[in-house]
Motif scaffolding. Structure first.
Motif, PDB file in Angstrom:
ATOM      1  N   ASP A 142      23.327  52.978 -59.213  1.00  0.00           N
ATOM      2  CA  ASP A 142      22.877  53.069 -57.891  1.00  0.00           C
ATOM      3  C   ASP A 142      21.481  52.252 -57.624  1.00  0.00           C
ATOM      4  OD1 ASP A 142      22.765  53.875 -55.296  1.00  0.00           O
ATOM      5  OD2 ASP A 142      21.105  55.532 -56.010  1.00  0.00           O
ATOM      6  N   GLY A 143      21.791  51.077 -56.763  1.00  0.00           N
ATOM      7  CA  GLY A 143      20.927  50.228 -56.483  1.00  0.00           C
ATOM      8  C   GLY A 143      20.870  49.170 -57.672  1.00  0.00           C
ATOM      9  N   TRP A 144      21.597  49.177 -58.742  1.00  0.00           N
ATOM     10  CA  TRP A 144      21.561  48.054 -59.598  1.00  0.00           C
ATOM     11  C   TRP A 144      22.375  46.901 -59.144  1.00  0.00           C
ATOM     12  CZ3 TRP A 144      25.085  46.586 -63.825  1.00  0.00           C
ATOM     13  CH2 TRP A 144      24.809  45.941 -64.838  1.00  0.00           C
ATOM     14  N   LEU A 145      23.654  47.346 -58.978  1.00  0.00           N
ATOM     15  CA  LEU A 145      24.575  46.362 -58.315  1.00  0.00           C
ATOM     16  C   LEU A 145      24.482  46.129 -56.654  1.00  0.00           C
ATOM     17  CD1 LEU A 145      27.992  46.902 -60.157  1.00  0.00           C
ATOM     18  CD2 LEU A 145      26.233  45.161 -60.453  1.00  0.00           C
ATOM     19  N   ASP A 146      24.604  44.867 -56.172  1.00  0.00           N
ATOM     20  CA  ASP A 146      24.565  44.752 -54.793  1.00  0.00           C
ATOM     21  C   ASP A 146      25.888  44.458 -54.256  1.00  0.00           C
ATOM     22  OD1 ASP A 146      24.119  43.840 -52.067  1.00  0.00           O
ATOM     23  OD2 ASP A 146      22.821  42.397 -52.703  1.00  0.00           O
ATOM     24  N   TRP A 147      26.727  45.607 -53.471  1.00  0.00           N
ATOM     25  CA  TRP A 147      27.918  45.413 -53.243  1.00  0.00           C
ATOM     26  C   TRP A 147      28.144  44.760 -51.947  1.00  0.00           C
ATOM     27  CZ3 TRP A 147      31.902  47.659 -56.119  1.00  0.00           C
ATOM     28  CH2 TRP A 147      31.526  48.381 -57.197  1.00  0.00           C
ATOM     29  N   SER A 148      26.889  44.075 -51.335  1.00  0.00           N
ATOM     30  CA  SER A 148      27.263  43.173 -50.205  1.00  0.00           C
ATOM     31  C   SER A 148      27.129  41.712 -50.677  1.00  0.00           C
ATOM     32  CB  SER A 148      25.907  43.399 -49.474  1.00  0.00           C
ATOM     33  OG  SER A 148      24.681  42.818 -49.972  1.00  0.00           O
ATOM     34  N   GLN A 149      27.293  41.495 -51.918  1.00  0.00           N
ATOM     35  CA  GLN A 149      27.203  40.100 -52.680  1.00  0.00           C
ATOM     36  C   GLN A 149      28.427  40.081 -53.419  1.00  0.00           C
ATOM     37  OE1 GLN A 149      25.307  37.264 -51.907  1.00  0.00           O
ATOM     38  NE2 GLN A 149      24.433  38.767 -50.428  1.00  0.00           N
ATOM     39  N   PRO A 150      29.004  38.916 -53.739  1.00  0.00           N
ATOM     40  CA  PRO A 150      30.241  38.819 -54.616  1.00  0.00           C
ATOM     41  C   PRO A 150      30.379  39.519 -55.889  1.00  0.00           C
ATOM     42  CG  PRO A 150      29.672  36.589 -53.152  1.00  0.00           C
ATOM     43  CD  PRO A 150      28.742  37.561 -53.156  1.00  0.00           C
ATOM     44  N   ILE A 151      31.325  39.807 -56.276  1.00  0.00           N
ATOM     45  CA  ILE A 151      31.453  40.401 -57.462  1.00  0.00           C
ATOM     46  C   ILE A 151      32.817  39.846 -58.127  1.00  0.00           C
ATOM     47  CG2 ILE A 151      32.211  42.663 -58.754  1.00  0.00           C
ATOM     48  CD1 ILE A 151      30.237  44.344 -56.622  1.00  0.00           C
ATOM     49  N   VAL A 152      32.940  39.721 -59.655  1.00  0.00           N
ATOM     50  CA  VAL A 152      33.850  39.302 -60.228  1.00  0.00           C
ATOM     51  C   VAL A 152      34.586  40.736 -60.976  1.00  0.00           C
ATOM     52  CG1 VAL A 152      34.924  38.200 -62.238  1.00  0.00           C
ATOM     53  CG2 VAL A 152      33.088  37.041 -60.518  1.00  0.00           C
ATOM     54  N   LEU A 153      35.489  41.170 -60.656  1.00  0.00           N
ATOM     55  CA  LEU A 153      36.108  42.389 -61.130  1.00  0.00           C
ATOM     56  C   LEU A 153      37.285  42.002 -62.238  1.00  0.00           C
ATOM     57  CD1 LEU A 153      36.811  45.530 -61.026  1.00  0.00           C
ATOM     58  CD2 LEU A 153      38.380  44.752 -58.833  1.00  0.00           C
ATOM     59  N   LEU A 154      37.222  42.618 -63.332  1.00  0.00           N
ATOM     60  CA  LEU A 154      38.087  42.183 -64.477  1.00  0.00           C
ATOM     61  C   LEU A 154      38.696  43.678 -65.109  1.00  0.00           C
ATOM     62  CD1 LEU A 154      35.538  40.317 -66.690  1.00  0.00           C
ATOM     63  CD2 LEU A 154      36.728  39.185 -65.124  1.00  0.00           C
ATOM     64  N   HIS A 155      40.033  43.361 -64.889  1.00  0.00           N
ATOM     65  CA  HIS A 155      40.868  44.503 -65.530  1.00  0.00           C
ATOM     66  C   HIS A 155      41.582  44.171 -66.847  1.00  0.00           C
ATOM     67  CE1 HIS A 155      40.450  46.691 -61.645  1.00  0.00           C
ATOM     68  NE2 HIS A 155      40.813  47.705 -62.311  1.00  0.00           N
ATOM     69  N   GLY A 156      41.271  43.141 -67.209  1.00  0.00           N
ATOM     70  CA  GLY A 156      41.807  42.630 -68.418  1.00  0.00           C
ATOM     71  C   GLY A 156      43.316  43.197 -68.702  1.00  0.00           C
TER      72      GLY A 156
END
Length: 370
Positions: free
Chosen positions: A156-170
């Motif tokens: 909570d508050g560590w990631l900024d979900w208003s900015q781009p994220i790379v999501l890896l599912h491998g």
């Protein structure tokens, strides 16, 4: 990864603390020759190798393909947040961990590992360490519940979900126990959490058309039937495409693997035809557009003391995080840039050599005394 509220054979009993049953992560560790594999997994791998000797190379190809996709995206300094779902054991033989590929020279990047395996979570917390503080976190959560992961108290508050994220599912979708429709639904919910400019990365087994390859695929799936890892999934191109909703895939599904990332014996052409890597660029998100705070070389020169030519040279050499605007001009994150320069000055103050020459103070203006 389990469908919402649906247990699978991979799940251990709540509160058991230990899991002596076989699961996919442990099987993969044994196939890769990892030190954390147990006797039960090693026995199954040894048994399968008699009829399917390609399995070890297949897992190496899966991990190396993901590493290649991550390394390419890591060149974009705008991508500062990475979520790796179902990472498996740290530091397997085939490729570097995600944080090893994306964090160097990026003091403001963050990597979140998410796993539903308590044993792997414990290993990850112990072994996935870097010198920079708080750039890596590991949480235990249901990978099929993105909304709950977003609300997880440890991030909570560590990631900024208003900015781009790379999501890896491998390789998570390769061994997913649910239906294709359930998998696509989970990915739809994940993408709904992301803003435009985000990426998703995953590796898949493409259902072979060739008769020989089809027979070999059948051998593998048949031998796994009745075991706790009998969820191996070969999918059609259409089924794989459904796992990239609201995204553009300029490269399509890639079979190609950079030869520099190949480890051990070469991967046979049949396996190259099976294993495909997908990278999707989120372009149709319902979330608000992310705000940009990046600056050009003029402003970067003013706040650091470097000339524009020096900044361009540092960017080309990869010594400072940078990106390019649509016209090809360098852009910089001012906070990250200043933090790097400050760390270099600290090294110089300790008589240690910084990675790059420090900016020189501007010469004092000459005074005409005539």
């Amino acid at each position: 990864m389990a469908p919402a509220s649906t247990p699978t054979r991979r799940r251990r009993a709540e509160g058991s603390g230990q899991d002596d049953r076989l699961n996919w992560a442990h099987f993969r560790e044994a196939a890769l020759g990892g030190k954390d594999a147990r006797a039960v997994e090693r026995e199954l791998v040894a048994k399968l190798e008699k009829e399917f000797p390609e399995q070890r190379r297949m897992f190496r190809r899966i991990e190396a393909g993901q590493a290649q996709a991550v390394a390419r995206l890591a060149r974009d300094a705008r991508l500062r947040q990475w979520i790796h779902c179902g990472p498996g054991y740290p530091m397997t033989a085939a490729a570097e961990d995600t944080h090893e590929l994306v964090l160097p020279r990026h003091p403001r990047r963050k990597v979140l590992y998410v796993t539903d395996d308590q044993v792997i979570a414990a290993h990850s917390r112990a072994l996935r360490k870097v010198g920079e503080p708080d750039q890596i976190r590991v949480i235990s959560a249901d990978l099929g519940q993105p909304e709950e992961i977003r609300r997880h108290p440890e991030i909570d508050g560590w990631l900024d979900w208003s900015q781009p994220i790379v999501l890896l599912h491998g390789d998570a979708w390769i061994h997913y126990a649910g239906t294709g429709e359930q998998a696509a639904g989970i990915m739809q919910r994940w993408v709904d959490q992301l803003v435009n400019g985000s990426y998703t990365v995953s590796t898949h087994l493409l259902r072979p058309d060739d008769e020989t390859a089809s027979r070999r695929a059948a051998v593998l799936t048949e031998r796994l039937e009745g075991t706790p890892v009998d969820t191996l999934q070969f999918r059609t191109r259409e089924e794989i495409a459904a796992l990239f909703p609201k995204q553009e895939m300029p490269a399509g599904l890639s079979h190609d693997l950079d030869t520099r990332l190949r480890r051990g014996p070469s991967v046979q052409s049949m396996l190259d035809a099976w294993v495909v890597d997908g990278v999707g660029h989120v372009t149709e998100s319902v979330a608000p557009e992310p705000a940009s705070h990046w600056i050009g070389t003029d402003e970067a020169s003013r706040i650091t003391g470097y000339t524009k030519r020096q900044l361009a040279s540092l960017a080309r050499k990869g010594l400072v995080p940078s990106s390019r605007d649509p016209r090809g001009r360098y852009e910089f994150d001012p906070d990250e840039l200043l933090e790097l320069v400050a760390s270099w000055k600290q090294l110089a103050a300790q008589n240690l050599k910084p990675p790059a020459p420090l900016p020189q103070p501007a010469p004092a203006p000459t005074v005409d005394r005539a």
